[in-house]
Design an enzyme around this catalytic site. Structure first.
Site, PDB file in Angstrom:
ATOM      1  N   GLU A   1      38.237  47.249  41.914  1.00  0.00           N
ATOM      2  CA  GLU A   1      38.861  46.235  42.792  1.00  0.00           C
ATOM      3  C   GLU A   1      39.322  46.937  44.051  1.00  0.00           C
ATOM      4  O   GLU A   1      40.156  47.848  43.981  1.00  0.00           O
ATOM      5  CB  GLU A   1      40.052  45.549  42.118  1.00  0.00           C
ATOM      6  CG  GLU A   1      39.656  44.558  41.044  1.00  0.00           C
ATOM      7  CD  GLU A   1      40.824  43.726  40.542  1.00  0.00           C
ATOM      8  OE1 GLU A   1      41.729  43.403  41.332  1.00  0.00           O
ATOM      9  OE2 GLU A   1      40.832  43.406  39.332  1.00  0.00           O
TER      10      GLU A   1
ATOM     11  N   GLU B   1      35.786  36.232  39.566  1.00  0.00           N
ATOM     12  CA  GLU B   1      36.794  35.935  38.546  1.00  0.00           C
ATOM     13  C   GLU B   1      36.926  34.419  38.427  1.00  0.00           C
ATOM     14  O   GLU B   1      36.718  33.691  39.401  1.00  0.00           O
ATOM     15  CB  GLU B   1      38.139  36.554  38.970  1.00  0.00           C
ATOM     16  CG  GLU B   1      39.287  36.222  38.019  1.00  0.00           C
ATOM     17  CD  GLU B   1      40.520  37.104  38.223  1.00  0.00           C
ATOM     18  OE1 GLU B   1      40.508  37.967  39.121  1.00  0.00           O
ATOM     19  OE2 GLU B   1      41.491  36.919  37.466  1.00  0.00           O
TER      20      GLU B   1
ATOM     21  N   TYR C   1      44.468  47.363  47.110  1.00  0.00           N
ATOM     22  CA  TYR C   1      44.363  46.395  48.208  1.00  0.00           C
ATOM     23  C   TYR C   1      45.293  46.843  49.329  1.00  0.00           C
ATOM     24  O   TYR C   1      46.352  47.418  49.059  1.00  0.00           O
ATOM     25  CB  TYR C   1      44.795  45.002  47.738  1.00  0.00           C
ATOM     26  CG  TYR C   1      43.921  44.421  46.651  1.00  0.00           C
ATOM     27  CD1 TYR C   1      42.739  43.759  46.979  1.00  0.00           C
ATOM     28  CD2 TYR C   1      44.270  44.519  45.315  1.00  0.00           C
ATOM     29  CE1 TYR C   1      41.931  43.208  45.983  1.00  0.00           C
ATOM     30  CE2 TYR C   1      43.469  43.982  44.309  1.00  0.00           C
ATOM     31  CZ  TYR C   1      42.301  43.328  44.647  1.00  0.00           C
ATOM     32  OH  TYR C   1      41.504  42.788  43.674  1.00  0.00           O
TER      33      TYR C   1
ATOM     34  N   ASN D   1      42.955  39.315  36.225  1.00  0.00           N
ATOM     35  CA  ASN D   1      44.088  38.869  35.416  1.00  0.00           C
ATOM     36  C   ASN D   1      43.674  37.758  34.441  1.00  0.00           C
ATOM     37  O   ASN D   1      44.230  37.634  33.357  1.00  0.00           O
ATOM     38  CB  ASN D   1      45.213  38.363  36.327  1.00  0.00           C
ATOM     39  CG  ASN D   1      45.769  39.465  37.215  1.00  0.00           C
ATOM     40  OD1 ASN D   1      45.623  40.657  36.928  1.00  0.00           O
ATOM     41  ND2 ASN D   1      46.407  39.083  38.311  1.00  0.00           N
TER      42      ASN D   1
ATOM     43  N   ASN E   1      42.002  44.625  31.757  1.00  0.00           N
ATOM     44  CA  ASN E   1      42.251  44.624  33.202  1.00  0.00           C
ATOM     45  C   ASN E   1      43.715  44.914  33.488  1.00  0.00           C
ATOM     46  O   ASN E   1      44.600  44.281  32.900  1.00  0.00           O
ATOM     47  CB  ASN E   1      41.904  43.241  33.781  1.00  0.00           C
ATOM     48  CG  ASN E   1      42.213  43.141  35.265  1.00  0.00           C
ATOM     49  OD1 ASN E   1      41.528  43.751  36.075  1.00  0.00           O
ATOM     50  ND2 ASN E   1      43.250  42.391  35.620  1.00  0.00           N
ATOM     51  N   GLU E   2      43.970  45.852  34.370  1.00  0.00           N
ATOM     52  CA  GLU E   2      45.325  46.144  34.876  1.00  0.00           C
ATOM     53  C   GLU E   2      46.392  46.043  33.786  1.00  0.00           C
ATOM     54  O   GLU E   2      47.398  45.338  33.950  1.00  0.00           O
ATOM     55  CB  GLU E   2      45.660  45.216  36.053  1.00  0.00           C
ATOM     56  CG  GLU E   2      44.778  45.475  37.257  1.00  0.00           C
ATOM     57  CD  GLU E   2      45.216  44.773  38.540  1.00  0.00           C
ATOM     58  OE1 GLU E   2      46.079  43.892  38.499  1.00  0.00           O
ATOM     59  OE2 GLU E   2      44.669  45.126  39.607  1.00  0.00           O
TER      60      GLU E   2
ATOM     61  N   GLN F   1      36.957  39.953  46.224  1.00  0.00           N
ATOM     62  CA  GLN F   1      35.949  39.484  45.292  1.00  0.00           C
ATOM     63  C   GLN F   1      34.727  39.039  46.105  1.00  0.00           C
ATOM     64  O   GLN F   1      34.586  39.510  47.227  1.00  0.00           O
ATOM     65  CB  GLN F   1      36.529  38.381  44.429  1.00  0.00           C
ATOM     66  CG  GLN F   1      37.732  38.881  43.599  1.00  0.00           C
ATOM     67  CD  GLN F   1      38.195  37.927  42.500  1.00  0.00           C
ATOM     68  OE1 GLN F   1      37.575  36.915  42.225  1.00  0.00           O
ATOM     69  NE2 GLN F   1      39.330  38.245  41.873  1.00  0.00           N
TER      70      GLN F   1
HETATM   71  O1  AHR Z   1      41.376  40.258  42.519  1.00  0.00           O
HETATM   72  C1  AHR Z   1      42.546  39.520  42.361  1.00  0.00           C
HETATM   73  C2  AHR Z   1      43.457  40.093  41.279  1.00  0.00           C
HETATM   74  O2  AHR Z   1      43.940  41.320  41.708  1.00  0.00           O
HETATM   75  C3  AHR Z   1      42.822  40.401  39.958  1.00  0.00           C
HETATM   76  O3  AHR Z   1      42.768  39.306  39.126  1.00  0.00           O
HETATM   77  C4  AHR Z   1      43.721  41.453  39.399  1.00  0.00           C
HETATM   78  O4  AHR Z   1      43.056  42.329  38.545  1.00  0.00           O
HETATM   79  C5  AHR Z   1      44.320  42.121  40.602  1.00  0.00           C
HETATM   80  O5  AHR Z   1      45.699  42.193  40.516  1.00  0.00           O
END
Ligand code: AHR
Length: 499
Positions: A291, A26, A243, A71, A171-172, A348
């Site tokens: 992710e 990113e 995460y 993001n 994205n999200e 990432q």
């Molecule tokens: O990977 C970091 C961030 O985590 C990304 O930009 C977003 O999509 C997620 O909230």
């Protein structure tokens, strides 16, 4: 404590789609600037890409890399990243409160992909923009020539189209932090119309619709149901993001969290299949877990960063041994649903919550999580077999009946090899393991790789790059009755390779 596992070549879960070993770059922190790209670095190539980073990426055999966000993409104008570099504008990036210099854009990233021997998973901006931008970028990237955008690409020095096959529809979009976030209906409609025009431009592409930003979102899984209700006919995948962290310093509970990931995957599959049934559809919507990782170490440092600088160190989690174990468990979770999880991106790849770290102007090294990711990517290609596991168990704060053994087997028919990936979650004791390979008969152990460390918090740093690294001294052997026996050290990641 003890565990046993039966595998049989006829008990098949599914083929591994190599794209589950994807990753993510990113425009964030030092992922691009100071990560993959650092002109002036002694290892920089003619385009400014770091050769040392490329080598570490190639070691992971990464099949696909998501780009440019995250993001970031929800406020990004992709046109800012094309054309002569000296004419490119600096822009505010509202997602990460930095300045984006636009020295790297679509074409340079595709050059980097070729050098890294990987493909791109490109995301379009459905935050501040929509179908109009999306039809333009795909014309620019994938049409041979003879139109405004494709000829513009050619004029930028890229005669051959990039032929990017995989695209994320935003994205999200469920997250209030997202630039231009939307309700499920708003997003579902926009994603549907965007998908239509993109496939009209290039029918060969595959599209990923945004699922929930995490399994804890209040709108999960209603979000998935609504979005797929609107987009079912036009998309191929639904995304999952998750995460984990160990904020309350409870490692037994931390390592159990992949059980939550199992449930998350199960629920998204069920929701996708419900929509298929509702639509009387033939097509299965598969999963793109685009992710996933451990992410929490850097949260506090990030809250103190002054806004509006270029490529500050952001999201620079320093991973320790226990993080590598959970990453291993998460890989196993996805392999166990290889029938439906067809793509995934470790978020990432470089510097930003990443397996690879760099010092500006200095070294590049492997974080602890590099190893399970590399092992799975290199050895986990083939067919996933049903792991029939009996294991002693424990109860943790948020999970009960957590098996000490988390494991899966991948059969590579071409190479006549079977690889077992296994984590012993027990923090104090070694786990005796018996493997019954039935139909395989007469296997030998090629090697038993182990990642273990007496210190769960041990990490690799620029000054101690090899503090945590695997060895091949595991004791798995063929016993008299033809079974495989071995011991999995306390809190260890194991790769048992058989032929
Ligand atoms: O990977 C970091 C961030 O985590 C990304 O930009 C977003 O999509 C997620 O909230």
């Amino acid at each position: 404590i003890q565990a046993s596992m039966i595998i049989d070549k006829d008990f098949v879960i599914g083929e591994v789609d190599s794209r589950i070993y994807g990753s993510f770059i990113e425009h964030l922190g030092r992922a691009v600037y100071g990560g993959i790209y650092e002109p002036g670095h002694p290892q920089a190539d003619e385009q400014g890409f770091r050769a040392d980073v490329l080598e570490l990426v190639k070691g992971l055999d990464v099949p696909i890399v998501r780009y440019p966000g995250g993001n970031f993409v929800s406020g990004y104008n992709w046109e800012d990243g094309i054309g002569p570099i000296e004419q490119r504008k600096k822009r505010l990036d509202l997602a990460w409160r930095t300045i984006e210099p636009n020295l790297i854009g679509l074409n340079e990233f595709m050059d980097w992909c070729r050098k890294a021997n990987t493909d791109a998973m490109m995301a379009v901006n459905l935050g501040t923009r929509g179908p109009d931008e999306a039809r333009d970028i795909i014309e620019y990237a994938n049409i041979t020539g003879g139109t405004y955008w494709s000829d513009l690409r050619i004029s930028h020095g890229y005669k051959v189209p990039h032929n990017i096959k995989t695209w994320c529809l935003g994205n999200e979009m469920d997250g209030p932090w997202q630039t231009g976030s939307k309700t499920a209906v708003e997003y579902g409609r926009t994603a549907c119309e965007t998908a239509k025009v993109m496939k009209w431009v290039d029918p060969s592409i595959e599209l990923v619709a945004c699922g929930s930003s995490s399994l804890t979102m209040a709108t999960f899984p209603e979000w998935e149901a609504t979005v797929l209700d609107h987009t079912y006919d036009h998309v191929d995948y639904i995304s999952l993001h998750q995460y984990y962290g160990n904020r309350d310093k409870n490692t037994a509970n931390f390592l159990a969290q992949s059980m939550g990931m199992d449930r998350f995957i199960h629920t998204v599959i069920s929701t996708a299949d419900y929509i298929q049934a509702k639509k009387r559809g033939k097509k299965k919507i598969n999963l793109s877990f685009d992710e996933w990782n451990v992410w929490y170490h850097s949260n506090e440092a990030d809250s103190k960063i002054e806004p509006w600088s270029i490529a500050p160190p952001q999201l620079e989690d320093i991973y320790n041994h226990e993080d590598a174990l959970l990453v291993g468990c998460m890989l196993i979770s996805m392999l166990k649903r290889a029938d439906r999880v067809k793509m995934a991106c470790l978020a990432q790849l470089v510097n930003v919550i990443a397996p690879i770290m760099t010092a500006n102007g200095g070294a590049a090294w492997k974080q602890t999580i590099y190893y399970p990711y590399m092992h799975a990517s290199v050895f986990g290609r083939g067919t996933v077999l049903v792991p029939l596991i009996k294991s002693s168990k424990y109860d943790a704060k948020d999970y009960t009946d957590v098996p000490h053994l988390e494991a899966v087997a991948v059969h590579n028919e071409e190479k006549s090899e079977v690889t077992i990936f296994a984590v012993n979650r027990h923090l104090e004791e070694a786990l005796p393991l018996e493997l019954d390979l039935r139909s395989f008969g007469g296997c030998r152990v090629i090697e038993h790789i182990v990642l273990e460390n007496d210190d769960l918090k041990a990490a690799n740093t620029v000054d101690a790059q090899d503090r945590v690294k695997p060895h091949t001294g595991g004791n798995a052997t063929v016993s008299a009755n033809g079974q495989i026996q071995g011991t999995l050290g306390k809190a260890s990641w194991n790769v048992i390779r058989l032929k």
